[in-house]
Design a protein around this motif. Structure first.
Motif, PDB file in Angstrom:
ATOM      1  N   MET A 197      17.566   2.091 -10.341  1.00  0.00           N
ATOM      2  CA  MET A 197      16.966   1.448 -11.513  1.00  0.00           C
ATOM      3  C   MET A 197      15.788   0.584 -11.082  1.00  0.00           C
ATOM      4  N   VAL A 198      14.725   0.644 -11.866  1.00  0.00           N
ATOM      5  CA  VAL A 198      13.586  -0.249 -11.658  1.00  0.00           C
ATOM      6  C   VAL A 198      13.412  -1.082 -12.918  1.00  0.00           C
ATOM      7  N   GLY A 199      12.802  -2.246 -12.763  1.00  0.00           N
ATOM      8  CA  GLY A 199      12.616  -3.142 -13.898  1.00  0.00           C
ATOM      9  C   GLY A 199      11.414  -2.764 -14.731  1.00  0.00           C
ATOM     10  N   GLU A 200      11.285  -3.436 -15.866  1.00  0.00           N
ATOM     11  CA  GLU A 200      10.155  -3.193 -16.757  1.00  0.00           C
ATOM     12  C   GLU A 200       8.857  -3.502 -16.022  1.00  0.00           C
ATOM     13  N   GLY A 201       7.887  -2.583 -16.174  1.00  0.00           N
ATOM     14  CA  GLY A 201       6.616  -2.753 -15.490  1.00  0.00           C
ATOM     15  C   GLY A 201       6.654  -2.366 -14.029  1.00  0.00           C
ATOM     16  N   GLY A 202       7.790  -1.830 -13.579  1.00  0.00           N
ATOM     17  CA  GLY A 202       7.907  -1.432 -12.175  1.00  0.00           C
ATOM     18  C   GLY A 202       8.453  -2.522 -11.287  1.00  0.00           C
ATOM     19  N   TYR A 203       9.159  -3.504 -11.879  1.00  0.00           N
ATOM     20  CA  TYR A 203       9.714  -4.606 -11.087  1.00  0.00           C
ATOM     21  C   TYR A 203      10.668  -4.049 -10.032  1.00  0.00           C
ATOM     22  N   GLY A 204      10.473  -4.482  -8.800  1.00  0.00           N
ATOM     23  CA  GLY A 204      11.291  -4.009  -7.689  1.00  0.00           C
ATOM     24  C   GLY A 204      10.556  -3.024  -6.806  1.00  0.00           C
ATOM     25  N   LEU A 205       9.412  -2.505  -7.272  1.00  0.00           N
ATOM     26  CA  LEU A 205       8.591  -1.595  -6.471  1.00  0.00           C
ATOM     27  C   LEU A 205       7.248  -2.249  -6.197  1.00  0.00           C
ATOM     28  N   SER A 206       6.652  -1.892  -5.093  1.00  0.00           N
ATOM     29  CA  SER A 206       5.309  -2.382  -4.792  1.00  0.00           C
ATOM     30  C   SER A 206       4.286  -1.630  -5.639  1.00  0.00           C
ATOM     31  N   GLY A 207       3.047  -2.134  -5.623  1.00  0.00           N
ATOM     32  CA  GLY A 207       2.002  -1.473  -6.389  1.00  0.00           C
ATOM     33  C   GLY A 207       1.768  -0.040  -5.941  1.00  0.00           C
ATOM     34  N   GLY A 208       1.784   0.180  -4.627  1.00  0.00           N
ATOM     35  CA  GLY A 208       1.582   1.532  -4.112  1.00  0.00           C
ATOM     36  C   GLY A 208       2.727   2.454  -4.482  1.00  0.00           C
ATOM     37  N   GLN A 209       3.967   1.958  -4.447  1.00  0.00           N
ATOM     38  CA  GLN A 209       5.116   2.782  -4.820  1.00  0.00           C
ATOM     39  C   GLN A 209       5.069   3.144  -6.310  1.00  0.00           C
ATOM     40  N   ALA A 210       4.680   2.178  -7.129  1.00  0.00           N
ATOM     41  CA  ALA A 210       4.559   2.468  -8.561  1.00  0.00           C
ATOM     42  C   ALA A 210       3.488   3.520  -8.820  1.00  0.00           C
ATOM     43  N   GLN A 211       2.369   3.454  -8.087  1.00  0.00           N
ATOM     44  CA  GLN A 211       1.325   4.460  -8.258  1.00  0.00           C
ATOM     45  C   GLN A 211       1.801   5.840  -7.807  1.00  0.00           C
ATOM     46  N   ARG A 212       2.651   5.887  -6.825  1.00  0.00           N
ATOM     47  CA  ARG A 212       3.202   7.183  -6.403  1.00  0.00           C
ATOM     48  C   ARG A 212       4.075   7.781  -7.511  1.00  0.00           C
ATOM     49  N   VAL A 213       4.839   6.920  -8.211  1.00  0.00           N
ATOM     50  CA  VAL A 213       5.628   7.417  -9.348  1.00  0.00           C
ATOM     51  C   VAL A 213       4.695   7.960 -10.433  1.00  0.00           C
TER      52      VAL A 213
END
Length: 560
Positions: A469-485
Motif C-alpha cells: 500500500m502507498v499513501g495518497e500522492g505517493g506517500y512512502g515512495l520517493s519521487g523517482g519511484q513514483a515516476q517509475r509507477v
C-alpha cells in the motif's frame, strides 16, 4: 457575480426543471401518497366530528365510529411514513443523477477546468447536496399545497359555504405573504453558497500547502483569512435563515386568523343553537388539516431558494455535456500515429495574448520530438491540444492525415499515454495504481509493465511487493519511484502516442539518468512528444523543436 442575475436564474430553472422531468416517476409517488393521506384525514375528521357531537348531546355515535376513526388515524400515520420514504428516494435519485453528470463533466474537462480542487469538490458535494430539499420536499409540497387545501376547502364548503370561502381566501393569502417575505432569498442563498465554496476551496488549498505556509511564517495571517471567510459564511447563512423564519411567521399569522374566524362563527352558532353541530365541528377540525400542506410548503420554501442558488453555480458546468458527446468515435486504435500541426494557434485569455501562434511541425512513428524553450513558451499547450482538453482557435491538427478535432475529446485521450511532472498515486496498492491505466489488464501485463519501468527493482524489496500500500500522492515512495509507477502506467496503456510533460523534473541527476533508459524504451516504436527543460533529455532525443512565445524557431530545429 460573473453572470447577470436573470441569466443565472434562467439557467438554474432550466437545470432544475430538466432534472425534475427525468425523475417525475419517482416524484409522483410522494404526491399520490400525500393526497391519500389528506383524503384519510378528511374521513377521520368526519368520524371525529360525529363522536364529538355525540359527547355534546347532538347525534348518536358508537364504537363503530370510534373504531373507524382509530383505524384511519393509523392508516394516516402509515401513509405519512411511506410518503417520507418516497420523498427521500426521489431526492436521492435526483442527487445521484446530478452527481454522476457533474463528476463526468469534471473528468471530461480535466486540467482545462480552472477552478481549484476545493471549489470543484464543493461543487460536486455541497451544491448538489443542497438540491436534495428541492426534489425531496419542495416539489411534492408545491403540488400538495395546491391540491390538498383545495380538496379540503371544497369538503368544508359542502358542509358550510361561508367556512369554505374563508379557507379559500386564506389559501390565496399564503403565496402573497410568502412572496413578500421571500424577496431576495435566492440571491441571499446564492451568496451563501459562494461563500461556502470559497471557504472550502481556500481551506483545501491551504491544507495542501501547509508546509510552505509554515516555512514562510504565514500561519497567523492565513488563520485570520480563514476566520474572515468563515465569518462571512456565518453572516450569509443567518440571512438565509432569517428569510425562512419570516416565511413561517406569515403563515402562522394567517392560520391563527382563520381559526379565530371559524371559532367565532361556529361557536356563536353553537351557543344560539346550530342547525348542524356535526358540520360546525367538522369545519373546525379541518383547519389544521387545511394548513398542514401549506406549512410543508412554507417549510420547503427556503429549500427552493437554496436550490436555485446552488443550481445557478452548477448549471454552467453541466451546459457543456453536449459538447463532450459531440465528435466521432474510433473504430479501433491505430497501430501508429503521425501527428501534424499546421499553423495552429490557441488563446486561453485574450488579455494575456495567444499561447500558441502559427505553430507547425510533424512527428512520425518511431521518433521522439522534444519541445524545448522557457516556461510559458507553449510546450504544455501542445500536449493539452493533443489530449483534447482544449481546441485550437485556428489552424489544423491531424492524426494520420485526418482532422483530430473531429474526434471526441475522450477518443483523443484513448490514443495517448501521458506522463507528467509529478505522478499522482492514489491510496492503494502499487499494482492497482499501475492498473489505473488499463483496468482490464491481466496480471501478466501489469507485471510486464512494472518490469519495463523498473518498478520491480524497488517493489521486490518491499514486504508486499506490488501489493504494498502507498499513501495518497505517493506517500512512502520517493519521487523517482513514483515516476517509475507513472511510467509503468504508460507501458501498460500501450498507446501509439506518448506525451511526456517534464517527466524528469524535480529529480536529482542520478535518478534522472536511471529513468532515461525507461523513457527510451517507452518511446521506441511510438510517436513521442516530450516537453522538457532537461539537457539530458535533449541529448538523448536529438530531434528538438525550440519554442518561444508560442512559436517555433525554424532556425533552431535540430535533428531534421
Amino acid at each position: 457575480m460573473s453572470q447577470p442575475l436573470p441569466a443565472e436564474a434562467a439557467r438554474a430553472r432550466a437545470l432544475l426543471s430538466a432534472t425534475a422531468r427525468q425523475g417525475r416517476g419517482r416524484m409522483a409517488r410522494p404526491v399520490l401518497l400525500g393526497l391519500a393521506s389528506i383524503a384519510c384525514g378528511l374521513a377521520q375528521a368526519w368520524f371525529m366530528a360525529h363522536l364529538l357531537a355525540t359527547l355534546l348531546g347532538h347525534g348518536d355515535s358508537g364504537w363503530a365510529e370510534m373504531g373507524a376513526a382509530a383505524a384511519l388515524a393509523l392508516l394516516g400515520i402509515a401513509l405519512g411514513v411511506a410518503q417520507e420514504h418516497a420523498q427521500a428516494d426521489a431526492g436521492a435519485a435526483a442527487r445521484a443523477g446530478l452527481r454522476r453528470r457533474a463528476f463526468a463533466r469534471l473528468l471530461a474537462l480535466g486540467p482545462a477546468d480552472p477552478r481549484p480542487a476545493g471549489e470543484r469538490a464543493a461543487l460536486v458535494v455541497d451544491r448538489i447536496e443542497a438540491l436534495d430539499g428541492y426534489f425531496a420536499r419542495w416539489l411534492p409540497a408545491a403540488i400538495l399545497a395546491a391540491a390538498g387545501p383545495l380538496l379540503i376547502a371544497l369538503a368544508v364548503a359542502s358542509e358550510d359555504p361561508l367556512s369554505g370561502v374563508i379557507l379559500f381566501a386564506a389559501g390565496a393569502m399564503v403565496p402573497v405573504g410568502m412572496a413578500l417575505t421571500g424577496i431576495g432569498a435566492a440571491l441571499a442563498s446564492r451568496r451563501q453558497f459562494d461563500a461556502l465554496q470559497a471557504l472550502s476551496g481556500r481551506f483545501l488549498d491551504r491544507m495542501r500547502g501547509l508546509p510552505q505556509i509554515v516555512l514562510f511564517g504565514r500561519q497567523e495571517s492565513e488563520a485570520q483569512a480563514l476566520g474572515a471567510a468563515a465569518d462571512e459564511l456565518r453572516t450569509r447563512t443567518m440571512r438565509v435563515l432569517r428569510v425562512a423564519f419570516l416565511s413561517g411567521l406569515s403563515l402562522e399569522v394567517i392560520a391563527a386568523a382563520v381559526l379565530g374566524c371559524l371559532a367565532w362563527r361556529h361557536g356563536h352558532l353553537l351557543v344560539g343553537g346550530h342547525p348542524d353541530p356535526q358540520a360546525a365541528l367538522f369545519c373546525l377540525l379541518m383547519v389544521p388539516g387545511f394548513f398542514a400542506p401549506l406549512r410543508a410548503f412554507s417549510a420547503a420554501y427556503h429549500e427552493r431558494m437554496s436550490a436555485h442558488g446552488a443550481a445557478a453555480a452548477l448549471a454552467p458546468l453541466l451546459e457543456g455535456e453536449e459538447a463532450d458527446e459531440a465528435g466521432l468515435l474510433l473504430a479501433e486504435i491505430p497501430p501508429s500515429v503521425v501527428v501534424t500541426f499546421e499553423h495552429v494557434s490557441l488563446t486561453y485569455d485574450p488579455s494575456r495574448g495567444p499561447a500558441l501562434r502559427d505553430l507547425s511541425f510533424r512527428a512520425l512513428p518511431g521518433e521522439a520530438l522534444v519541445l524545448a524553450g522557457p516556461s510559458g513558451a507553449g510546450k504544455s499547450s501542445v500536449l493539452r491540444l493533443l489530449m483534447g482538453f482544449n481546441r485550437p482557435d485556428g489552424g489544423r491538427i491531424a492524426f494520420n492525415g485526418r482532422d483530430a478535432t473531429s474526434l471526441r475529446p475522450s477518443e483523443l485521450r484513448r490514443l495517448s499515454a501521458y506522463v507528467g511532472q509529478k505522478a499522482h498515486l492514489f491510496r492503494d496498492t502499487i499494482r492497482n495504481n499501475i492498473a489505473l491505466a488499463r483496468p482490464d489488464a491481466t496480471e501478466a501485463e501489469i507485471l510486464a509493465a512494472a518490469r519495463a519501468a523498473h518498478v520491480t527493482d524497488f517493489s521486490d524489496k518491499l514486504p508486499g511487493g506490488l501489493d504494498t500500500m502507498v499513501g495518497e500522492g505517493g506517500y512512502g515512495l520517493s519521487g523517482g519511484q513514483a515516476q517509475r509507477v507513472a511510467m509503468a502506467r504508460a507501458f501498460l496503456r500501450n498507446a501509439p502516442l506518448v506525451l511526456l510533460d517534464e517527466p524528469t523534473a524535480h529529480l536529482d541527476p542520478g535518478t534522472e539518468a536511471e529513468l532515461l533508459e525507461s523513457l527510451r524504451r517507452l518511446c521506441a516504436g511510438r510517436t513521442a512528444i516530450i516537453a522538457t527543460h532537461s539537457s539530458a533529455l535533449r541529448a538523448r532525443f536529438t530531434r528538438v523543436l525550440e519554442m518561444a512565445d508560442g512559436r517555433a524557431n525554424p532556425a533552431r530545429m535540430a535533428g531534421e
